[in-house]
Write a protein that holds these residues in place. Structure first.
Motif, PDB file in Angstrom:
ATOM      1  N   LYS A   9       0.916  -1.233  -0.109  1.00 47.93           N
ATOM      2  CA  LYS A   9      -0.113   0.195  -0.004  1.00 47.93           C
ATOM      3  C   LYS A   9       0.675   1.404  -0.083  1.00 47.93           C
ATOM      4  O   LYS A   9       2.015   1.306   0.565  1.00 47.93           O
ATOM      5  N   MET A  10       0.390   2.326  -0.833  1.00 46.50           N
ATOM      6  CA  MET A  10       1.039   3.599  -0.802  1.00 46.50           C
ATOM      7  C   MET A  10       1.170   3.939   0.628  1.00 46.50           C
ATOM      8  O   MET A  10       0.383   4.195   1.486  1.00 46.50           O
ATOM      9  N   GLN A  11       2.385   4.704   0.882  1.00 50.08           N
ATOM     10  CA  GLN A  11       2.470   5.362   2.097  1.00 50.08           C
ATOM     11  C   GLN A  11       2.175   6.824   1.794  1.00 50.08           C
ATOM     12  O   GLN A  11       2.293   7.137   0.838  1.00 50.08           O
ATOM     13  N   THR A  12       1.636   7.440   2.999  1.00 50.18           N
ATOM     14  CA  THR A  12       1.163   8.926   2.804  1.00 50.18           C
ATOM     15  C   THR A  12       1.661   9.889   3.725  1.00 50.18           C
ATOM     16  O   THR A  12       2.229   9.418   4.881  1.00 50.18           O
ATOM     17  N   GLU A  13       1.593  11.041   3.604  1.00 51.53           N
ATOM     18  CA  GLU A  13       1.914  12.132   4.408  1.00 51.53           C
ATOM     19  C   GLU A  13       0.769  13.170   4.178  1.00 51.53           C
ATOM     20  O   GLU A  13       0.750  13.594   3.233  1.00 51.53           O
ATOM     21  N   ASN A  14       0.311  13.426   5.483  1.00 51.87           N
ATOM     22  CA  ASN A  14      -0.927  14.422   5.525  1.00 51.87           C
ATOM     23  C   ASN A  14      -0.445  15.603   5.191  1.00 51.87           C
ATOM     24  O   ASN A  14       0.342  16.238   5.769  1.00 51.87           O
ATOM     25  N   GLY A  15      -0.962  16.592   4.385  1.00 53.45           N
ATOM     26  CA  GLY A  15      -0.707  17.932   3.700  1.00 53.45           C
ATOM     27  C   GLY A  15      -1.717  18.543   2.941  1.00 53.45           C
ATOM     28  O   GLY A  15      -2.685  17.934   2.976  1.00 53.45           O
ATOM     29  N   SER A  16      -1.652  19.471   2.574  1.00 53.63           N
ATOM     30  CA  SER A  16      -2.476  20.234   1.415  1.00 53.63           C
ATOM     31  C   SER A  16      -1.908  20.267   0.330  1.00 53.63           C
ATOM     32  O   SER A  16      -1.206  21.151  -0.174  1.00 53.63           O
ATOM     33  N   PRO A  17      -1.934  19.314  -0.832  1.00 55.78           N
ATOM     34  CA  PRO A  17      -2.836  18.077  -0.493  1.00 55.78           C
ATOM     35  C   PRO A  17      -1.885  16.855   0.131  1.00 55.78           C
ATOM     36  O   PRO A  17      -0.709  17.245   0.494  1.00 55.78           O
ATOM     37  N   ILE A  18      -2.570  15.900   0.432  1.00 53.06           N
ATOM     38  CA  ILE A  18      -1.772  14.732   0.901  1.00 53.06           C
ATOM     39  C   ILE A  18      -0.732  14.139   0.009  1.00 53.06           C
ATOM     40  O   ILE A  18      -1.067  14.076  -1.136  1.00 53.06           O
ATOM     41  N   GLN A  19       0.262  13.819   0.293  1.00 54.69           N
ATOM     42  CA  GLN A  19       1.507  13.246  -0.371  1.00 54.69           C
ATOM     43  C   GLN A  19       1.423  11.811  -0.338  1.00 54.69           C
ATOM     44  O   GLN A  19       1.213  11.021   0.650  1.00 54.69           O
ATOM     45  N   TYR A  20       1.420  11.170  -1.431  1.00 54.38           N
ATOM     46  CA  TYR A  20       1.615   9.759  -1.855  1.00 54.38           C
ATOM     47  C   TYR A  20       3.098   9.268  -2.078  1.00 54.38           C
ATOM     48  O   TYR A  20       3.462   9.616  -3.113  1.00 54.38           O
TER      49      TYR A  20
END
Length: 264
Positions: A9-20
């Motif tokens: 599954k893709m790793q994510t980093e919350n932001g504006s927008p979310i980074q994948y």
């Protein structure tokens, strides 16, 4: 540019927008940077996430044999009310089960296609909400183990859905909800064992996904039937890649597939 490896599954980093991010053994790819570019996905072979063998993936990235052996795929993972590690009762691997089950868990409301109830480890917030494609979410209770979260979710499922309509989520066919109001309405249905853990005063979390164009009629890419695909990437939501021709690819559903990704 070409990248290859086994999908997880893709790793994510919350932001504006979310980074994948797609993370392979020897490659690391920021998927946001590929928006509006032609991306090719080619299936090469299977690689079970447990045994590593080239055996057809059954579920959750595991081959048939491993799926019925590993603790990561036990019934309590999907049905947290079946958790028993807090009672010192083993399912498949008590050490693993204690590590995962006996830690803070959250029961939450999330809005991805409509309001739904769910369970996750506290450490997985907001990752769990991102993976589900929820544009807003709020915690209801925070409990010390998975079992208490599971029986709370089970009780609330009689009054609110526990499912996501993935097509509606991807089409962005959604509306904003007052999740704090929903939480208040559901409070009376929280089981007695979990009532002391009710969260009354927090506010909802809002999430922004990197999507340039939503699909009108999402059609799912199946690598077993279509091992080679090329399309212009237009968005990422949940664990889905969204392409210009309405094709969508669920990365998490294809864990254990070894692919080559080319970017033009």
């Amino acid at each position: 540019m070409k990248y290859s490896g086994v999908l997880t599954k893709m790793q994510t980093e919350n932001g504006s927008p979310i980074q994948y991010y797609l993370v392979f053994e020897n490659d690391f790819l920021n998927m946001n940077q590929l928006l509006d570019r032609a991306v090719s996905i080619s299936f090469r072979k299977y690689q079970c996430l447990n045994c590593g063998l080239d055996k057809k993936i059954f579920r959750m990235g595991f081959c048939y044999d491993c799926f019925y052996l590993v603790p990561q795929a036990a019934d309590w993972v999907i049905r947290p009310e079946l958790s028993k590690a807090h009672l010192d009762v083993e399912d498949r691997d008590l050490e693993y089960e204690k590590k995962v089950q006996i830690q803070p868990h959250v029961v939450y409301l999330a809005n991805s296609s409509s309001v739904k109830v769910g369970v996750t480890r506290k450490s997985q917030i907001p990752t769990r909400w991102i993976d589900q494609g929820a544009h807003e979410a709020i915690e209801i209770v925070e409990v010390p183990n998975r079992y208490l979260a599971g029986i709370t979710e089970l009780a609330l499922k009689d009054h609110v859905s526990d499912k996501t309509n993935w097509r509606a989520m991807l089409k962005n066919d959604i509306k904003d909800e007052d999740l704090a109001d929903w939480r208040s309405k559901l409070e009376p249905f929280i089981p007695e064992e979990a009532r002391e853990y009710y969260i009354a005063n927090n506010t909802e979390t809002n999430l922004e996904f990197p999507v340039l164009q939503y699909p009108e009629k999402p059609k799912s890419l199946n690598l077993d039937k279509t091992p080679d695909f090329t399309g212009v990437l237009k968005g990422i939501k949940g664990q889905y890649l969204i392409f210009e021709d309405n094709t969508v690819f669920n990365v998490r559903s294809n864990e254990g597939y070894v692919v080559e990704i080319s970017v033009n």
